[in-house]
Design an enzyme around this catalytic site. Structure first.
Site, PDB file in Angstrom:
ATOM      1  N   GLU A 248      21.237 -22.243   0.258  1.00  0.00           N
ATOM      2  CA  GLU A 248      21.292 -21.296  -0.863  1.00  0.00           C
ATOM      3  C   GLU A 248      22.718 -21.146  -1.382  1.00  0.00           C
ATOM      4  OE1 GLU A 248      18.657 -20.421  -2.366  1.00  0.00           O
ATOM      5  OE2 GLU A 248      17.392 -21.302  -0.804  1.00  0.00           O
TER       6      GLU A 248
ATOM      7  N   THR B  72       0.836  -1.199   0.000  1.00  0.00           N
ATOM      8  CA  THR B  72       0.000   0.000   0.000  1.00  0.00           C
ATOM      9  C   THR B  72       0.873   1.252   0.000  1.00  0.00           C
ATOM     10  OG1 THR B  72      -1.574  -1.248   1.314  1.00  0.00           O
ATOM     11  CG2 THR B  72      -1.925   1.120   1.166  1.00  0.00           C
TER      12      THR B  72
HETATM   13  P1  ADP Z   1       0.872  -4.020   2.815  1.00  0.00           P
HETATM   14  O1  ADP Z   1       0.016  -3.140   1.948  1.00  0.00           O
HETATM   15  O2  ADP Z   1       1.943  -4.730   2.056  1.00  0.00           O
HETATM   16  O3  ADP Z   1       0.116  -4.938   3.703  1.00  0.00           O
HETATM   17  P2  ADP Z   1       1.472  -1.545   4.093  1.00  0.00           P
HETATM   18  O4  ADP Z   1       1.944  -0.731   2.958  1.00  0.00           O
HETATM   19  O5  ADP Z   1       0.079  -1.322   4.544  1.00  0.00           O
HETATM   20  O6  ADP Z   1       1.687  -3.080   3.813  1.00  0.00           O
HETATM   21  O7  ADP Z   1       2.493  -1.337   5.299  1.00  0.00           O
HETATM   22  C1  ADP Z   1       2.055  -1.159   6.621  1.00  0.00           C
HETATM   23  C2  ADP Z   1       2.953  -0.210   7.334  1.00  0.00           C
HETATM   24  O8  ADP Z   1       4.226  -0.788   7.553  1.00  0.00           O
HETATM   25  C3  ADP Z   1       3.227   1.064   6.565  1.00  0.00           C
HETATM   26  O9  ADP Z   1       2.237   2.008   6.766  1.00  0.00           O
HETATM   27  C4  ADP Z   1       4.564   1.492   7.148  1.00  0.00           C
HETATM   28  O10 ADP Z   1       4.389   2.147   8.367  1.00  0.00           O
HETATM   29  C5  ADP Z   1       5.249   0.185   7.442  1.00  0.00           C
HETATM   30  N1  ADP Z   1       6.135  -0.210   6.337  1.00  0.00           N
HETATM   31  C6  ADP Z   1       6.049  -1.322   5.579  1.00  0.00           C
HETATM   32  N2  ADP Z   1       7.042  -1.380   4.679  1.00  0.00           N
HETATM   33  C7  ADP Z   1       7.777  -0.265   4.844  1.00  0.00           C
HETATM   34  C8  ADP Z   1       8.944   0.267   4.194  1.00  0.00           C
HETATM   35  N3  ADP Z   1       9.553  -0.385   3.185  1.00  0.00           N
HETATM   36  N4  ADP Z   1       9.420   1.451   4.645  1.00  0.00           N
HETATM   37  C9  ADP Z   1       8.817   2.098   5.646  1.00  0.00           C
HETATM   38  N5  ADP Z   1       7.735   1.664   6.282  1.00  0.00           N
HETATM   39  C10 ADP Z   1       7.202   0.487   5.911  1.00  0.00           C
HETATM   40 ZN    ZN Z   2      16.741 -25.022  -2.875  1.00  0.00          ZN
END
Ligand code: ADP
Ligand code: ZN
Length: 608
Positions: free
Chosen positions: A432, A215
């Site tokens: 791996e 997201t």
């Molecule tokens: P998904 O949609 O994959 O379930 P989200 O985008 O809703 O995950 O992520 C949830 C929260 O986790 C985000 O709002 C953020 O606070 C944190 N988060 C996840 N990945 C990252 C990232 N790469 N960098 C910073 N924050 C992250």
């Molecule tokens: Zn393997």
């Protein structure tokens, strides 16, 4: 335009009267509710005013529910305000002797809260009744505002000014960001691409476990491209009434085109995108129609214009209908894996900006201690640590708080995600490393190494990625044998180092066996000679005796290859140890890093 069909149930008096009665009932209750609200003098105040009042010790009690704060002043008057919910302010409240509680019902559960609820329930029941009537005579395409707003999309629209996320908000995920950069360029400047008739990717599938930033990435694309963002979940389309989901899809795309260039984000696409049933029997007619409508809208992109990009997210790409993945639809697939060590440190860094952290806290060390944590888990970790520090009235969040918070987050995760034990990680590293090393040590051209990781992805624990070197028309027997040896290298390393065999090698065995069987049966590459042995219509074209011989030939290829892999790794045990150790520490390594570590000359890479 909408057609008014004769005999439309909305025109018949029974349900219509019921509907009007419900509207009146709900309306009057709503007015009553507002009135009593005013009589209770709940005053909406600015958050800054609220802070002032706290500082002047005028606040007696507050109740915090999400970002909403309800409270009572010492003079008895009530107020409400909206604030970014943040644990830091709790210390502030405490230091000014404000009683406060968090979560739970905002305000008291009075009759004034229950009444509107009841009326809404009545309204829903009425709606359901009317809809059921409607289905009898009008069960196709009953959308587009025809039945109140059932067919209106449930998507939330965010205008560019409200989207704060950019690629800078996403820590790590370098590859995903790189792949999405094209999409950003297109959205910023669609004419440039359309002028030349270039067929741009219009659908991007983000694949990864929950909480890893799908997201976030989608919003960041909108933030980077400065364009409107429609956000909806696959399950929002699903309704018991046939046609409603399809109508919502149509409405959503119509809106998105109005705001073009724009982005539609569909979270949990698998809710509508599962393999279609074919529509015979079963209760999946609604979902199939919804999916068909989505496909139609996406196909229409090429002709109807409107620079709309659809970004969909899922953790289950394997259950999606293949029609979704065809060219012109979701033809770009971006993996959003669990973060590796470096990414975890970066994510911690991003979220640590908003809390006050003691100087002794080493984020790298915390990153090291959190393998298997998702981005959301890490954000949660920081928040939990801040809560612990706040509870203890500390000025800063310390290492100890992080340790306590880590246990708490781990407890919540349980075995839901794969938080690997140290032993598991070690075995995976060797496994791996075994694949990678055999691939590098065999003289034949197997596909060159791209990267090796011990970060879990999907259900596999680690992955050794190779990229096809060139468009291949033919493959030699030696190349096939080398591929088999590389596939068996994982298990060979486990046996060599730990003397154990694990189930982790299952998919390797499947892949290797398949190649071996093809060599024997299709390509005449075994001692059985240049004969094709095929199975047709489930009938064996060969005798049972031949079948036994085929099994024997396949077995020999597998045995020889396994031995070859073991011998290679045994002879280069120092390299195996070095690579496994490096993987254990860094979690992900690109080919160039591996060449450097092992002092191996990279093979010349062929470009077409
Ligand atoms: P998904 O949609 O994959 O379930 P989200 O985008 O809703 O995950 O992520 C949830 C929260 O986790 C985000 O709002 C953020 O606070 C944190 N988060 C996840 N990945 C990252 C990232 N790469 N960098 C910073 N924050 C992250
Ligand atoms: Zn393997």
């Amino acid at each position: 335009m909408k057609k008014k069909r004769p005999g439309n149930p909305f025109m018949s008096s029974g349900p219509r009267n019921l509907f009007i009665a419900t509207i009146i009932l709900v309306g009057s209750l709503a007015i009553l509710y507002r009135l009593t609200d005013y009589s209770r003098h709940i005053q909406s105040i600015a958050y800054s005013t609220f802070l002032d009042k706290v500082e002047r010790s005028q606040v007696k009690h507050v109740q915090i529910a999400g970002s909403e704060i309800y409270g009572v002043l010492k003079d008895g008057s009530r107020f409400e305000t909206i604030a970014p919910a943040h644990p830091q302010e709790w210390n502030f409240l405490r230091s000014h002797q404000v009683e406060f509680s968090i979560g739970g019902q905002a305000g008291q559960l009075s009759i004034w809260y229950i009444l509107p609820l009841i009326s809404v329930l009545i309204a829903l029941a009425a709606l359901w009744y009317v809809m059921r009537q409607a289905r009898g005579s009008n069960n196709s395409n009953s959308g587009g505002g025809n039945i109140f707003s059932m067919g209106k999309s449930r998507a939330r629209l965010f205008m560019p000014s409200t989207i704060k996320e950019t690629f800078n908000s996403v820590a790590g995920a370098a590859e995903a960001k790189e792949e999405l950069q094209d999409v950003v360029d297109f959205l910023k400047n669609p004419e440039k691409y359309e002028r030349l008739g270039a067929k741009m990717t219009r659908g991007v599938l983000l694949v990864g476990a929950p909480g890893n930033g799908k997201t976030l990435l989608a919003r960041a694309v909108a933030g980077e491209a400065n364009c409107p963002f429609f956000s909806v979940s696959g399950s929002d389309f699903i309704e018991v009434f046939v046609g409603v989901g399809a109508a919502r899809v149509r409405d959503l795309f119509a809106q998105a085109r109005k705001y073009s260039p724009s982005i539609i984000f569909i979270d949990e696409i698998d809710a509508i995108g599962r393999q279609r049933t074919g529509g015979i029997g079963g209760g999946h007619e609604e979902r199939d129609q919804t999916l068909n409508q989505l496909l139609t809208e996406m196909d229409g992109f090429q002709t109807t214009g409107g620079s709309v990009i659809v970004i969909a997210a899922t953790n289950r790409a394997d259950v999606l209908d293949i029609a979704l993945l065809r060219p012109g639809r979701f033809d770009k697939r971006v993996e959003v894996p669990y973060p590796d060590l470096a990414s975890r440190e970066e994510i911690l860094g991003v979220h640590a900006r908003s809390v006050k952290i003691a100087t002794d806290v080493d984020l790298k060390k915390i990153a090291r201690g959190t393998p298997g944590f998702s981005g959301a888990d890490l954000a949660n970790l920081i928040n939990e640590a801040a809560i612990i520090a706040s509870k203890n009235n500390q000025a800063e969040v310390t290492t100890k708080d992080f340790e306590e918070a880590r246990d708490k987050v781990l407890l919540g995760k349980e075995i839901k995600t794969i938080a690997l034990t140290e032993e598991d990680r070690k075995i995976t590293s060797y496994h791996e490393a075994g694949h990678a090393l055999v691939r590098l040590l065999v003289p034949e051209h197997t596909d060159p190494l791209h990267k090796v990781t011990i970060i879990p992805r999907g259900r596999a624990l680690g992955v050794t990625h190779s990229l096809p070197e060139r468009e291949k028309y033919t493959t030699t027997k030696e190349e096939m044998l080398a591929s088999i040896a590389a596939a068996l290298g994982g298990r060979a390393a486990e046996e060599l180092v730990f003397g154990i065999e694990t189930t982790g090698a299952y998919s390797d065995l499947v892949a290797a066996t398949e190649i071996a069987r093809k060599m024997v049966c299709l390509y005449g590459m075994s001692y059985l000679g240049p004969i094709i042995y095929t199975q047709r219509h489930g009938e064996f074209e060969y005798s049972e005796r031949t079948a036994e011989k085929i099994d024997e030939a396949v077995y020999r290829i597998m045995e020889d290859s396994a031995k070859r892999a073991r011998d290679l790794l045994d002879a280069h045990r120092d390299k195996l140890d070095a690579l496994a150790q490096a993987l254990l520490e860094r979690e992900t390594m690109f080919a160039s890093e591996i060449y450097e570590l092992l002092g191996i000359e990279p093979r010349v890479e062929h470009r077409f």
